[in-house]
Design a protein around this motif. Structure first.
Motif, mmCIF file in Angstrom:
data_model
loop_
_atom_site.group_PDB
_atom_site.id
_atom_site.type_symbol
_atom_site.label_atom_id
_atom_site.label_comp_id
_atom_site.label_asym_id
_atom_site.label_seq_id
_atom_site.Cartn_x
_atom_site.Cartn_y
_atom_site.Cartn_z
ATOM 1 N N LEU A 18 61.800 3.139 35.133
ATOM 2 C CA LEU A 18 62.037 4.506 34.682
ATOM 3 C C LEU A 18 61.318 5.490 35.605
ATOM 4 O O LEU A 18 60.141 5.284 35.917
ATOM 5 C CB LEU A 18 61.493 4.692 33.263
ATOM 6 C CG LEU A 18 62.052 3.772 32.187
ATOM 7 C CD1 LEU A 18 61.208 3.871 30.924
ATOM 8 C CD2 LEU A 18 63.496 4.122 31.900
ATOM 9 N N PRO A 19 61.995 6.559 36.005
ATOM 10 C CA PRO A 19 61.294 7.603 36.759
ATOM 11 C C PRO A 19 60.262 8.275 35.843
ATOM 12 O O PRO A 19 60.383 8.245 34.616
ATOM 13 C CB PRO A 19 62.397 8.563 37.181
ATOM 14 C CG PRO A 19 63.565 8.237 36.327
ATOM 15 C CD PRO A 19 63.400 6.852 35.808
ATOM 16 N N LEU A 20 59.263 8.888 36.446
ATOM 17 C CA LEU A 20 58.149 9.439 35.668
ATOM 18 C C LEU A 20 58.573 10.456 34.606
ATOM 19 O O LEU A 20 58.016 10.425 33.495
ATOM 20 C CB LEU A 20 57.092 10.029 36.595
ATOM 21 C CG LEU A 20 56.470 9.042 37.587
ATOM 22 C CD1 LEU A 20 55.284 9.679 38.294
ATOM 23 C CD2 LEU A 20 56.063 7.733 36.925
ATOM 24 N N PRO A 21 59.547 11.339 34.851
ATOM 25 C CA PRO A 21 59.964 12.247 33.765
ATOM 26 C C PRO A 21 60.503 11.492 32.544
ATOM 27 O O PRO A 21 60.261 11.898 31.400
ATOM 28 C CB PRO A 21 61.049 13.116 34.407
ATOM 29 C CG PRO A 21 60.712 13.103 35.874
ATOM 30 C CD PRO A 21 60.183 11.707 36.125
ATOM 31 N N ARG A 33 50.535 14.358 32.415
ATOM 32 C CA ARG A 33 49.695 13.357 31.716
ATOM 33 C C ARG A 33 50.048 11.948 32.193
ATOM 34 O O ARG A 33 49.168 11.097 32.335
ATOM 35 C CB ARG A 33 49.873 13.478 30.200
ATOM 36 C CG ARG A 33 49.097 12.467 29.406
ATOM 37 C CD ARG A 33 47.579 12.655 29.536
ATOM 38 N NE ARG A 33 46.901 11.613 28.803
ATOM 39 C CZ ARG A 33 46.159 10.661 29.360
ATOM 40 N NH1 ARG A 33 45.955 10.632 30.661
ATOM 41 N NH2 ARG A 33 45.607 9.735 28.619
ATOM 42 N N VAL A 34 51.318 11.686 32.476
ATOM 43 C CA VAL A 34 51.725 10.392 33.031
ATOM 44 C C VAL A 34 51.099 10.219 34.418
ATOM 45 O O VAL A 34 50.609 9.135 34.754
ATOM 46 C CB VAL A 34 53.259 10.253 33.080
ATOM 47 C CG1 VAL A 34 53.675 8.965 33.782
ATOM 48 C CG2 VAL A 34 53.836 10.304 31.667
ATOM 49 N N HIS A 35 51.097 11.291 35.214
ATOM 50 C CA HIS A 35 50.432 11.235 36.521
ATOM 51 C C HIS A 35 48.969 10.831 36.353
ATOM 52 O O HIS A 35 48.454 9.987 37.100
ATOM 53 C CB HIS A 35 50.483 12.592 37.225
ATOM 54 C CG HIS A 35 51.848 13.032 37.607
ATOM 55 N ND1 HIS A 35 52.109 14.291 38.087
ATOM 56 C CD2 HIS A 35 53.053 12.402 37.581
ATOM 57 C CE1 HIS A 35 53.395 14.421 38.344
ATOM 58 N NE2 HIS A 35 53.984 13.282 38.036
ATOM 59 N N GLN A 36 48.291 11.430 35.369
ATOM 60 C CA GLN A 36 46.877 11.118 35.132
ATOM 61 C C GLN A 36 46.709 9.670 34.673
ATOM 62 O O GLN A 36 45.767 8.991 35.072
ATOM 63 C CB GLN A 36 46.276 12.074 34.102
ATOM 64 C CG GLN A 36 44.776 11.962 33.990
ATOM 65 C CD GLN A 36 44.076 12.302 35.295
ATOM 66 O OE1 GLN A 36 44.379 13.313 35.922
ATOM 67 N NE2 GLN A 36 43.151 11.459 35.724
ATOM 68 N N VAL A 51 61.213 7.313 45.090
ATOM 69 C CA VAL A 51 60.969 7.824 43.735
ATOM 70 C C VAL A 51 59.935 6.948 43.039
ATOM 71 O O VAL A 51 60.046 5.721 43.052
ATOM 72 C CB VAL A 51 62.284 7.832 42.918
ATOM 73 C CG1 VAL A 51 62.037 8.280 41.490
ATOM 74 C CG2 VAL A 51 63.321 8.707 43.591
ATOM 75 N N LEU A 52 58.932 7.574 42.426
ATOM 76 C CA LEU A 52 57.954 6.817 41.644
ATOM 77 C C LEU A 52 58.590 6.370 40.336
ATOM 78 O O LEU A 52 59.170 7.189 39.608
ATOM 79 C CB LEU A 52 56.730 7.672 41.329
ATOM 80 C CG LEU A 52 55.749 7.893 42.456
ATOM 81 C CD1 LEU A 52 54.655 8.850 42.028
ATOM 82 C CD2 LEU A 52 55.151 6.587 42.922
ATOM 83 N N VAL A 53 58.473 5.077 40.048
ATOM 84 C CA VAL A 53 59.049 4.514 38.826
ATOM 85 C C VAL A 53 58.040 3.590 38.161
ATOM 86 O O VAL A 53 57.172 3.024 38.818
ATOM 87 C CB VAL A 53 60.366 3.749 39.112
ATOM 88 C CG1 VAL A 53 61.447 4.696 39.611
ATOM 89 C CG2 VAL A 53 60.146 2.617 40.098
ATOM 90 N N VAL A 54 58.184 3.435 36.864
ATOM 91 C CA VAL A 54 57.342 2.559 36.050
ATOM 92 C C VAL A 54 58.252 1.523 35.400
ATOM 93 O O VAL A 54 59.323 1.875 34.878
ATOM 94 C CB VAL A 54 56.606 3.382 34.963
ATOM 95 C CG1 VAL A 54 55.891 2.481 33.966
ATOM 96 C CG2 VAL A 54 55.632 4.360 35.610
ATOM 97 N N PRO A 55 57.857 0.238 35.409
ATOM 98 C CA PRO A 55 58.682 -0.760 34.722
ATOM 99 C C PRO A 55 58.843 -0.410 33.238
ATOM 100 O O PRO A 55 57.865 -0.089 32.552
ATOM 101 C CB PRO A 55 57.886 -2.054 34.890
ATOM 102 C CG PRO A 55 57.087 -1.836 36.148
ATOM 103 C CD PRO A 55 56.718 -0.368 36.103
ATOM 104 N N ALA A 56 60.072 -0.463 32.750
ATOM 105 C CA ALA A 56 60.357 -0.133 31.356
ATOM 106 C C ALA A 56 59.602 -1.053 30.403
ATOM 107 O O ALA A 56 59.247 -0.638 29.295
ATOM 108 C CB ALA A 56 61.861 -0.206 31.100
ATOM 109 N N GLN A 57 59.325 -2.282 30.814
ATOM 110 C CA GLN A 57 58.616 -3.228 29.940
ATOM 111 C C GLN A 57 57.169 -2.813 29.669
ATOM 112 O O GLN A 57 56.523 -3.377 28.803
ATOM 113 C CB GLN A 57 58.646 -4.629 30.543
ATOM 114 C CG GLN A 57 60.011 -5.266 30.503
ATOM 115 C CD GLN A 57 59.965 -6.690 31.003
ATOM 116 O OE1 GLN A 57 59.059 -7.448 30.678
ATOM 117 N NE2 GLN A 57 60.950 -7.065 31.805
#
Length: 121
Positions: A18-21, A33-36, A51-57
């Motif tokens: 998932l992208p950060l937004p 806050r996600v950046h922090q 693009v910065l992304v976070v694993p959905a899991q």
């Protein structure tokens, strides 16, 4: 403000990210806050196609998966890089069974943390 730490694109391309937004929306937080959280090591991100992304899991209904932040801290204290931590969390382990992130999501955090601590010895 310091840069947001992120790994290279090390995870399987079919892994949902998932992208950060979108992470911020799912957590009900502002994107800053996600950046922090990323800077503080509560979450990990990788960079895919710039693009910065976070694993959905990493996300559960109530927020960040219980035990993830502590596991990240244990591994960071042992000088594991973000890339190494991400790979470890998503690598199959027949003795768990499954991956460490699946074990954390399945409320087996104590075992995952124990294994993370043992990796430093």
């Amino acid at each position: 403000m310091s840069a947001i730490p992120a790994a290279a694109d090390v995870l399987a391309p079919e892994l949902e990210v998932l992208p950060l937004p979108d992470v911020a929306d799912r957590l009900g937080l502002p994107v800053t806050r996600v950046h922090q959280m990323l800077r503080d090591g509560q979450l990990l991100a990788e960079r895919r196609a710039g693009v910065l992304v976070v694993p959905a899991q990493f996300l559960a209904a109530a927020g960040v998966v219980k035990g993830l932040s502590g596991t990240i801290t244990v591994l960071r204290d042992q000088n594991f890089s973000t890339e190494e931590i991400l790979r470890w969390l998503f690598t199959e382990d027949d003795t768990l069974p499954g991956t460490p992130i699946e074990a954390l999501r399945g409320d087996r955090g104590r075992e995952v943390k124990r294994r993370a601590q043992a990796m430093g010895f």
